[in-house]
Design a protein around this motif. Structure first.
Motif, PDB file in Angstrom:
ATOM      1  N   PHE A  99      31.993 -27.460  24.302  1.00  0.00           N
ATOM      2  CA  PHE A  99      31.638 -26.593  25.432  1.00  0.00           C
ATOM      3  C   PHE A  99      30.265 -26.971  25.979  1.00  0.00           C
ATOM      4  O   PHE A  99      30.077 -27.119  27.194  1.00  0.00           O
ATOM      5  CB  PHE A  99      31.652 -25.126  24.992  1.00  0.00           C
ATOM      6  CG  PHE A  99      31.364 -24.166  26.106  1.00  0.00           C
ATOM      7  CD1 PHE A  99      32.392 -23.657  26.882  1.00  0.00           C
ATOM      8  CD2 PHE A  99      30.057 -23.769  26.396  1.00  0.00           C
ATOM      9  CE1 PHE A  99      32.125 -22.775  27.926  1.00  0.00           C
ATOM     10  CE2 PHE A  99      29.783 -22.906  27.427  1.00  0.00           C
ATOM     11  CZ  PHE A  99      30.822 -22.401  28.201  1.00  0.00           C
ATOM     12  N   ASP A 100      29.304 -27.137  25.086  1.00  0.00           N
ATOM     13  CA  ASP A 100      27.949 -27.464  25.525  1.00  0.00           C
ATOM     14  C   ASP A 100      27.898 -28.825  26.227  1.00  0.00           C
ATOM     15  O   ASP A 100      27.182 -28.990  27.227  1.00  0.00           O
ATOM     16  CB  ASP A 100      26.995 -27.465  24.323  1.00  0.00           C
ATOM     17  CG  ASP A 100      26.717 -26.068  23.800  1.00  0.00           C
ATOM     18  OD1 ASP A 100      27.007 -25.094  24.519  1.00  0.00           O
ATOM     19  OD2 ASP A 100      26.206 -25.946  22.667  1.00  0.00           O
ATOM     20  N   ALA A 102      30.360 -30.235  27.856  1.00  0.00           N
ATOM     21  CA  ALA A 102      31.058 -30.115  29.136  1.00  0.00           C
ATOM     22  C   ALA A 102      30.181 -29.478  30.208  1.00  0.00           C
ATOM     23  O   ALA A 102      30.287 -29.820  31.387  1.00  0.00           O
ATOM     24  CB  ALA A 102      32.342 -29.307  28.952  1.00  0.00           C
ATOM     25  N   PHE A 103      29.299 -28.578  29.794  1.00  0.00           N
ATOM     26  CA  PHE A 103      28.460 -27.870  30.768  1.00  0.00           C
ATOM     27  C   PHE A 103      27.017 -28.361  30.767  1.00  0.00           C
ATOM     28  O   PHE A 103      26.126 -27.701  31.296  1.00  0.00           O
ATOM     29  CB  PHE A 103      28.538 -26.361  30.524  1.00  0.00           C
ATOM     30  CG  PHE A 103      29.862 -25.777  30.938  1.00  0.00           C
ATOM     31  CD1 PHE A 103      30.080 -25.389  32.254  1.00  0.00           C
ATOM     32  CD2 PHE A 103      30.902 -25.663  30.030  1.00  0.00           C
ATOM     33  CE1 PHE A 103      31.301 -24.870  32.652  1.00  0.00           C
ATOM     34  CE2 PHE A 103      32.133 -25.147  30.417  1.00  0.00           C
ATOM     35  CZ  PHE A 103      32.335 -24.749  31.730  1.00  0.00           C
ATOM     36  N   LEU A 147      34.999 -34.857  30.375  1.00  0.00           N
ATOM     37  CA  LEU A 147      34.229 -33.613  30.297  1.00  0.00           C
ATOM     38  C   LEU A 147      34.338 -32.799  31.582  1.00  0.00           C
ATOM     39  O   LEU A 147      34.285 -31.555  31.546  1.00  0.00           O
ATOM     40  CB  LEU A 147      32.769 -33.918  29.966  1.00  0.00           C
ATOM     41  CG  LEU A 147      32.523 -34.468  28.549  1.00  0.00           C
ATOM     42  CD1 LEU A 147      31.052 -34.793  28.349  1.00  0.00           C
ATOM     43  CD2 LEU A 147      32.998 -33.472  27.486  1.00  0.00           C
ATOM     44  N   ALA A 148      34.510 -33.457  32.709  1.00  0.00           N
ATOM     45  CA  ALA A 148      34.730 -32.729  33.960  1.00  0.00           C
ATOM     46  C   ALA A 148      36.040 -31.937  33.887  1.00  0.00           C
ATOM     47  O   ALA A 148      36.114 -30.788  34.355  1.00  0.00           O
ATOM     48  CB  ALA A 148      34.763 -33.701  35.135  1.00  0.00           C
ATOM     49  N   ARG A 151      35.559 -28.909  31.619  1.00  0.00           N
ATOM     50  CA  ARG A 151      34.918 -27.822  32.372  1.00  0.00           C
ATOM     51  C   ARG A 151      35.957 -27.031  33.160  1.00  0.00           C
ATOM     52  O   ARG A 151      35.972 -25.791  33.140  1.00  0.00           O
ATOM     53  CB  ARG A 151      33.855 -28.367  33.328  1.00  0.00           C
ATOM     54  CG  ARG A 151      32.569 -28.776  32.691  1.00  0.00           C
ATOM     55  CD  ARG A 151      31.451 -28.913  33.721  1.00  0.00           C
ATOM     56  NE  ARG A 151      31.743 -29.886  34.762  1.00  0.00           N
ATOM     57  CZ  ARG A 151      31.514 -31.183  34.650  1.00  0.00           C
ATOM     58  NH1 ARG A 151      31.032 -31.680  33.510  1.00  0.00           N
ATOM     59  NH2 ARG A 151      31.784 -32.012  35.644  1.00  0.00           N
ATOM     60  N   THR A 152      36.810 -27.750  33.850  1.00  0.00           N
ATOM     61  CA  THR A 152      37.861 -27.086  34.624  1.00  0.00           C
ATOM     62  C   THR A 152      38.749 -26.246  33.718  1.00  0.00           C
ATOM     63  O   THR A 152      39.118 -25.111  34.058  1.00  0.00           O
ATOM     64  CB  THR A 152      38.709 -28.134  35.362  1.00  0.00           C
ATOM     65  OG1 THR A 152      37.881 -28.852  36.282  1.00  0.00           O
ATOM     66  CG2 THR A 152      39.853 -27.479  36.119  1.00  0.00           C
ATOM     67  N   GLU A 155      36.969 -23.039  32.647  1.00  0.00           N
ATOM     68  CA  GLU A 155      36.710 -22.149  33.782  1.00  0.00           C
ATOM     69  C   GLU A 155      37.964 -21.477  34.318  1.00  0.00           C
ATOM     70  O   GLU A 155      37.879 -20.411  34.947  1.00  0.00           O
ATOM     71  CB  GLU A 155      36.044 -22.927  34.920  1.00  0.00           C
ATOM     72  CG  GLU A 155      34.616 -23.347  34.627  1.00  0.00           C
ATOM     73  CD  GLU A 155      34.049 -24.292  35.669  1.00  0.00           C
ATOM     74  OE1 GLU A 155      32.811 -24.428  35.730  1.00  0.00           O
ATOM     75  OE2 GLU A 155      34.847 -24.910  36.421  1.00  0.00           O
ATOM     76  N   VAL A 219      31.500 -18.314  31.809  1.00  0.00           N
ATOM     77  CA  VAL A 219      32.050 -19.096  32.924  1.00  0.00           C
ATOM     78  C   VAL A 219      33.435 -18.614  33.332  1.00  0.00           C
ATOM     79  O   VAL A 219      33.943 -19.006  34.392  1.00  0.00           O
ATOM     80  CB  VAL A 219      32.106 -20.604  32.572  1.00  0.00           C
ATOM     81  CG1 VAL A 219      30.710 -21.126  32.254  1.00  0.00           C
ATOM     82  CG2 VAL A 219      33.062 -20.879  31.410  1.00  0.00           C
ATOM     83  N   ASN A 220      34.036 -17.764  32.497  1.00  0.00           N
ATOM     84  CA  ASN A 220      35.404 -17.300  32.747  1.00  0.00           C
ATOM     85  C   ASN A 220      35.564 -15.915  32.112  1.00  0.00           C
ATOM     86  O   ASN A 220      36.098 -15.788  31.012  1.00  0.00           O
ATOM     87  CB  ASN A 220      36.395 -18.310  32.140  1.00  0.00           C
ATOM     88  CG  ASN A 220      37.841 -17.980  32.435  1.00  0.00           C
ATOM     89  OD1 ASN A 220      38.165 -16.933  32.993  1.00  0.00           O
ATOM     90  ND2 ASN A 220      38.738 -18.872  32.045  1.00  0.00           N
TER      91      ASN A 220
END
Length: 342
Positions: A99-100, A102-103, A147-148, A151-152, A155, A219-220
């Motif tokens: 998670f870290d 990715a963001f 990683l993009a 993120r998706t 989210e 984020v979600n």
């Protein structure tokens, strides 16, 4: 007024009535009403190799198994069962660091591992590209794209089913980056000055998972989490004790972590796959000859219970769990840990 505080408790709280008097195939220790899944919500999975069974059955039962990052090749067996191409996530530290990363909150020192054949792999998902990469730069470019997509995924998912797998793992001594496999197994060079063995404690893992849940909700906000513990025993232990003792600690600690996090955070639930497979009533029948791999019947029992509670009364979903077809697919699960004792 009852004669004692246990006199009027429901049958599920009695070992004699709920376990001894229940046929093994009918055992279901799931707490009724814990969670429901709709066919339209986006359900993602992650965790140890056992999580891949959950992914497959969700898809085959008509639920929306959410894939934010498709596999490298369509129909590539078990790789179809990852919501993103992160591979197996065995430890809680791997989860929160994914998670870290990715963001943008954590950038590990390690960028690429070289294999004996001269190709390069991503240290954090070394088996996701069987052919490897031509250069460290190609590894980095693929990781950025990956990683993009992660993120998706975080989210936009509605529910994440995460299977807790191991307490033991390896970390970079320089920045604490958690690795899915020890260096030297698939790529990289084993150097005890660079990498250290860790056997995580309950407090550390509870902190990891709660921090992940809080980050995910940041984020979600609507995201739900279902935790489960893999029943698959350790293939190897690096701890200085018998593997049976090491396995008992690992599963007990992970089970406590799941309970504490579920109690501490709303919309975090526990599903007892571990208990179903290892219950005394199965007399070991749910483990194959190597006493590690869960048999098709065991997987089917777990998923039958999961789907029955996910959508109460959904007979179509429950009927989709065909043990014979499951037997043909169990061997397709990617389990990195088996490489340790190859």
């Amino acid at each position: 007024m009852p004669s004692n505080p246990y006199a009027d408790l429901p049958a599920e709280r009695s070992w004699r009535r709920a376990v001894v008097a229940t046929p093994p195939f009918a055992l279901d220790p799931t707490r009724p009403g814990d969670f429901r899944l709709s066919r339209t919500e986006r359900i993602a999975t992650a965790g140890s190799c056992f999580a891949q069974h959950v992914a497959r059955v969700l898809r085959e039962s008509g639920y929306t198994f959410y894939v934010a990052e498709p596999p490298r090749l369509a129909g590539s067996e078990a790789e179809d069962n990852f919501s993103a191409r992160y591979g197996n996530i065995y430890t809680t530290r791997q989860l929160v660091q994914l998670f870290d990363r990715a963001f943008g909150a954590f950038t590990p020192r390690l960028t690429a591992w070289e294999r004996p054949d001269g190709r390069f792999v991503d240290p954090f998902r070394p088996r996701m590209e069987p052919d490897g990469f031509a250069s460290p730069e190609a590894v980095a470019a693929a990781r950025d794209r990956h990683l993009a997509q992660v993120r998706t995924l975080f989210e936009t998912l509605d529910t994440l089913v995460f299977t807790l797998g191991l307490t033991e793992g390896w970390r970079d001594r320089h920045d604490g980056a958690a690795l899915p496999l020890a260096p030297g197994v698939v790529g990289g060079t084993w150097d005890p000055a660079e990498y250290g063995f860790v056997n995580a404690g309950v407090a550390e893992m509870v902190g990891d998972v709660t921090r992940f849940v809080d980050g995910l909700r940041g984020v979600n906000p609507r995201a739900r989490v279902i935790l489960t513990v893999s029943p698959v025993p350790l293939a190897m232990t690096y701890a200085e004790r018998h593997v049976l003792v090491a396995n008992a600690y690992s599963k007990a600690a992970l089970r406590v972590v799941a309970d504490e996090v579920a109690a501490a955070r709303p919309d975090v639930f526990y599903f007892p796959s571990y208990e179903i497979v290892t219950a005394p009533t199965t007399v070991g029948r749910y483990f194959s000859e190597n006493l590690r791999a869960v048999t098709p019947a065991g997987v089917a029992h777990v998923m039958r219970c999961f789907m029955a509670h996910a959508q109460e009364g959904d007979r179509a979903a429950t009927a989709a769990l065909d043990i014979r077809s499951e037997a043909m697919r169990t061997s397709q699960v990617i389990c990195d840990e088996e490489l340790l004792d190859a």
